[in-house]
Design a protein around this motif. Structure first.
Motif, PDB file in Angstrom:
ATOM      1  N   HIS A 184       0.847  -1.195   0.000  1.00 24.90           N
ATOM      2  CA  HIS A 184       0.000   0.000   0.000  1.00 24.90           C
ATOM      3  C   HIS A 184       0.878   1.238   0.000  1.00 24.90           C
ATOM      4  O   HIS A 184       1.960   1.255   0.585  1.00 24.90           O
ATOM      5  CB  HIS A 184      -0.926   0.024   1.215  1.00 24.90           C
ATOM      6  CG  HIS A 184      -2.029   1.041   1.092  1.00 24.90           C
ATOM      7  ND1 HIS A 184      -3.203   0.771   0.426  1.00 24.90           N
ATOM      8  CD2 HIS A 184      -2.116   2.320   1.503  1.00 24.90           C
ATOM      9  CE1 HIS A 184      -3.982   1.844   0.451  1.00 24.90           C
ATOM     10  NE2 HIS A 184      -3.340   2.800   1.102  1.00 24.90           N
ATOM     11  N   PRO A 228      -4.215   3.179  -4.241  1.00 24.52           N
ATOM     12  CA  PRO A 228      -4.352   1.727  -4.435  1.00 24.52           C
ATOM     13  C   PRO A 228      -3.942   1.253  -5.815  1.00 24.52           C
ATOM     14  O   PRO A 228      -3.583   0.086  -5.993  1.00 24.52           O
ATOM     15  CB  PRO A 228      -5.849   1.484  -4.176  1.00 24.52           C
ATOM     16  CG  PRO A 228      -6.511   2.806  -4.399  1.00 24.52           C
ATOM     17  CD  PRO A 228      -5.514   3.825  -3.955  1.00 24.52           C
ATOM     18  N   GLU A 229      -3.984   2.151  -6.797  1.00 24.11           N
ATOM     19  CA  GLU A 229      -3.608   1.744  -8.147  1.00 24.11           C
ATOM     20  C   GLU A 229      -2.117   1.426  -8.262  1.00 24.11           C
ATOM     21  O   GLU A 229      -1.666   0.803  -9.239  1.00 24.11           O
ATOM     22  CB  GLU A 229      -3.983   2.837  -9.160  1.00 24.11           C
ATOM     23  CG  GLU A 229      -3.189   4.135  -9.064  1.00 24.11           C
ATOM     24  CD  GLU A 229      -3.722   5.106  -8.020  1.00 24.11           C
ATOM     25  OE1 GLU A 229      -3.219   6.242  -7.976  1.00 24.11           O
ATOM     26  OE2 GLU A 229      -4.632   4.710  -7.258  1.00 24.11           O
ATOM     27  N   GLN A 247      -0.725  -6.398  -7.460  1.00 20.14           N
ATOM     28  CA  GLN A 247      -2.045  -6.994  -7.726  1.00 20.14           C
ATOM     29  C   GLN A 247      -2.475  -8.000  -6.655  1.00 20.14           C
ATOM     30  O   GLN A 247      -3.668  -8.238  -6.457  1.00 20.14           O
ATOM     31  CB  GLN A 247      -2.043  -7.672  -9.093  1.00 20.14           C
ATOM     32  CG  GLN A 247      -1.036  -8.802  -9.233  1.00 20.14           C
ATOM     33  CD  GLN A 247      -1.028  -9.396 -10.620  1.00 20.14           C
ATOM     34  OE1 GLN A 247      -1.676  -8.884 -11.529  1.00 20.14           O
ATOM     35  NE2 GLN A 247      -0.285 -10.486 -10.792  1.00 20.14           N
ATOM     36  N   TYR A 305      -4.901  -6.186  -4.174  1.00 24.33           N
ATOM     37  CA  TYR A 305      -6.102  -5.456  -4.584  1.00 24.33           C
ATOM     38  C   TYR A 305      -7.280  -5.849  -3.690  1.00 24.33           C
ATOM     39  O   TYR A 305      -7.568  -7.027  -3.487  1.00 24.33           O
ATOM     40  CB  TYR A 305      -6.456  -5.777  -6.038  1.00 24.33           C
ATOM     41  CG  TYR A 305      -5.535  -5.157  -7.068  1.00 24.33           C
ATOM     42  CD1 TYR A 305      -4.617  -4.168  -6.725  1.00 24.33           C
ATOM     43  CD2 TYR A 305      -5.563  -5.569  -8.406  1.00 24.33           C
ATOM     44  CE1 TYR A 305      -3.767  -3.621  -7.663  1.00 24.33           C
ATOM     45  CE2 TYR A 305      -4.710  -5.019  -9.349  1.00 24.33           C
ATOM     46  CZ  TYR A 305      -3.812  -4.050  -8.969  1.00 24.33           C
ATOM     47  OH  TYR A 305      -2.965  -3.506  -9.905  1.00 24.33           O
ATOM     48  N   ASP A 306      -7.967  -4.865  -3.161  1.00 25.98           N
ATOM     49  CA  ASP A 306      -9.171  -5.053  -2.337  1.00 25.98           C
ATOM     50  C   ASP A 306      -8.905  -5.837  -1.049  1.00 25.98           C
ATOM     51  O   ASP A 306      -9.849  -6.252  -0.378  1.00 25.98           O
ATOM     52  CB  ASP A 306     -10.277  -5.770  -3.135  1.00 25.98           C
ATOM     53  CG  ASP A 306     -10.720  -4.976  -4.353  1.00 25.98           C
ATOM     54  OD1 ASP A 306     -10.771  -3.736  -4.258  1.00 25.98           O
ATOM     55  OD2 ASP A 306     -10.993  -5.595  -5.391  1.00 25.98           O
TER      56      ASP A 306
END
Length: 274
Positions: A50, A59-60, A64, A67-68
């Motif tokens: 993060h 967050p981008e 991967q 993510y979330d």
């Protein structure tokens, strides 16, 4: 010498696969938001978990795999709290995580170790933040797997994350509840009848606006431990509270108007008598 000090965790964190864990990271003083940068990375791969920069999470930019799943508490950055919650834990999440804080010309960091202990698959809580109305009771859930009896658990403690360090809300030790921080002495309680069933949920009575924040249910059994977190994300006033406030304002205004009319009449009567 650094202008701030990043607090160091006391030991490794033991997780439950599929659950959540709070990776602690906070400093001993609030830092200016200008040029503040916080990075959470895996030390083994250097993958970005993060990134917080320019006053917001990015967050981008994260790897991967997260993510979330990686939740950063933006609202508490101003208080010097940079902890990260990692959800839906997997076996590959075990390892070392670095929290690195950049503030103007100073840099500080700490490393958190996540361990997986299959036989300590015990602690679970809600997987979403809680919203509540000021003045109502709120339940923070924390349950223990039935294969470990409460008598064998040495300590259950509820702590609230704070800029000055953890606040001990309530602790269950040696099969009985013990007193907590004076701020929660009369407003926090266990569900006593549920404790033998492994339910160590916490009830906060008549919540206040200052009760908003991140709470951790920490379980210790011998040398191993585990935790789950609950976030009270929003505290608002109910329709009843708002109605009462409006009625109080109206009543105060009416009383002031009545006093003014009486005063004016008394002045007119005084002039008439003269």
């Amino acid at each position: 010498m650094l202008g701030f000090f990043v607090q160091v965790p006391t030991g490794p964190l033991f997780i439950r696969l599929g659950g959540s864990v709070l990776l602690p990271c906070y400093v001993d003083q609030p830092l200016p938001m200008k040029r503040l940068r916080v990075e959470w990375t895996r030390t083994e791969s250097n993958n970005l978990v993060h990134l917080f920069i320019y006053g917001e999470s990015r967050p981008e930019e994260q790897h991967q795999d997260y993510y979330d799943r990686a939740h950063f508490f933006d609202d508490y950055v101003k208080d010097g709290i940079f902890s990260l919650r990692l959800d839906n834990l997997r076996a590959e999440d075990v390892g070392f995580y670095r929290c690195k804080v950049y503030s103007q010309k100073d840099v500080g960091e700490t490393v958190v170790h996540i361990k997986d202990v299959e036989h300590l698959n015990i602690v679970s809580g809600p997987n979403h933040p809680i919203s509540a109305y000021v003045g109502e009771d709120v339940t923070l859930t924390c349950s223990v797997d039935s294969h470990i009896t409460p008598e064998k658990i040495e300590e259950i403690s509820w702590r609230k994350k704070d800029k000055d360090g953890d606040i001990l809300v309530l602790v269950f030790q040696k099969a009985k509840p013990l007193s907590s921080d004076e701020r929660y002495r009369d407003s926090a309680e266990f569900f006593t009848a549920e404790i033998p069933k492994g339910n160590f949920s916490l009830r906060l009575k008549s919540v206040r606006t200052e009760d908003k924040g991140v709470y951790m249910c920490y379980v210790r059994n011998g040398r191993v431990s585990a935790n789950t977190t609950v976030t009270i994300e929003r505290l608002s006033f109910s329709t009843l509270h708002i109605t009462i406030i409006v009625l109080c304002i109206i009543a105060s205004g009416s009383a002031l108007l009545l006093w003014y009319l009486i005063y004016c009449r008394s002045q007119n009567d005084s002039i008439g008598n003269d």
